[in-house]
Design a protein around this motif. Structure first.
Motif, PDB file in Angstrom:
ATOM      1  N   ALA A  22       0.838  -1.190   0.000  1.00 60.94           N
ATOM      2  CA  ALA A  22       0.000   0.000   0.000  1.00 60.94           C
ATOM      3  C   ALA A  22       0.875   1.242   0.000  1.00 60.94           C
ATOM      4  O   ALA A  22       1.811   1.343   0.792  1.00 60.94           O
ATOM      5  N   ALA A  23       0.546   2.158  -0.879  1.00 63.02           N
ATOM      6  CA  ALA A  23       1.338   3.381  -1.016  1.00 63.02           C
ATOM      7  C   ALA A  23       0.528   4.578  -0.562  1.00 63.02           C
ATOM      8  O   ALA A  23      -0.680   4.663  -0.792  1.00 63.02           O
ATOM      9  N   SER A  24       1.200   5.487   0.084  1.00 62.44           N
ATOM     10  CA  SER A  24       0.576   6.753   0.439  1.00 62.44           C
ATOM     11  C   SER A  24       1.222   7.853  -0.379  1.00 62.44           C
ATOM     12  O   SER A  24       2.354   7.718  -0.827  1.00 62.44           O
ATOM     13  N   GLY A  25       0.522   8.925  -0.583  1.00 60.59           N
ATOM     14  CA  GLY A  25       1.064  10.007  -1.367  1.00 60.59           C
ATOM     15  C   GLY A  25       0.399  10.099  -2.725  1.00 60.59           C
ATOM     16  O   GLY A  25      -0.005   9.103  -3.301  1.00 60.59           O
ATOM     17  N   ARG A  26       0.324  11.300  -3.218  1.00 64.52           N
ATOM     18  CA  ARG A  26      -0.393  11.549  -4.462  1.00 64.52           C
ATOM     19  C   ARG A  26       0.381  11.142  -5.698  1.00 64.52           C
ATOM     20  O   ARG A  26      -0.162  11.133  -6.792  1.00 64.52           O
TER      21      ARG A  26
END
Length: 118
Positions: A22-26
């Protein structure tokens, strides 16, 4: 980009596991995503990658036909479906984000341990 890998565990040879990252950030959608593994006493090894768009995939010869990488932009998540696992697949699996061939990715997850028993 911050990455959180999960899904590792203990499985018998011939079994399956699915890893998630899972990645966070736009900026997730701007990066190719990949999996790199490191077995005990061995160097890191590229496993698989998927392009930023998700339309192209790349695999190490050792996992072709057994592993499938995919990504879900809506969930900011990349997956590695691992089938027909072998003891030599035992390693810590890291997800990474990169746009330069995964030789030295700028972003790494924390790693998840996969153990395949014979």
């Amino acid at each position: 980009v911050q990455l959180q890998a999960s899904g590792g565990g203990l499985v018998q040879a011939g079994g399956s596991l699915r890893l998630s990252c899972a990645a966070s950030g736009r900026t997730f959608s701007r990066y190719a995503m990949g999996w790199i593994r490191q077995a005990p006493g061995k160097e890191r090894e590229f496993v698989a990658a998927v392009s930023a768009s998700g339309t192209s995939t790349y695999y190490a010869d050792s996992v072709k036909g057994r592993f499938t990488i995919s990504r879900d932009h809506a969930k900011n998540t990349v997956y590695l479906q691992m089938n027909m696992l072998k003891p030599e697949d035992t390693a810590i699996y890291y997800c990474a984000a990169d746009n330069n061939g995964f030789h030295s990715p700028p972003y790494w997850g924390q790693g998840t341990l996969v153990t395949v028993s014979s």
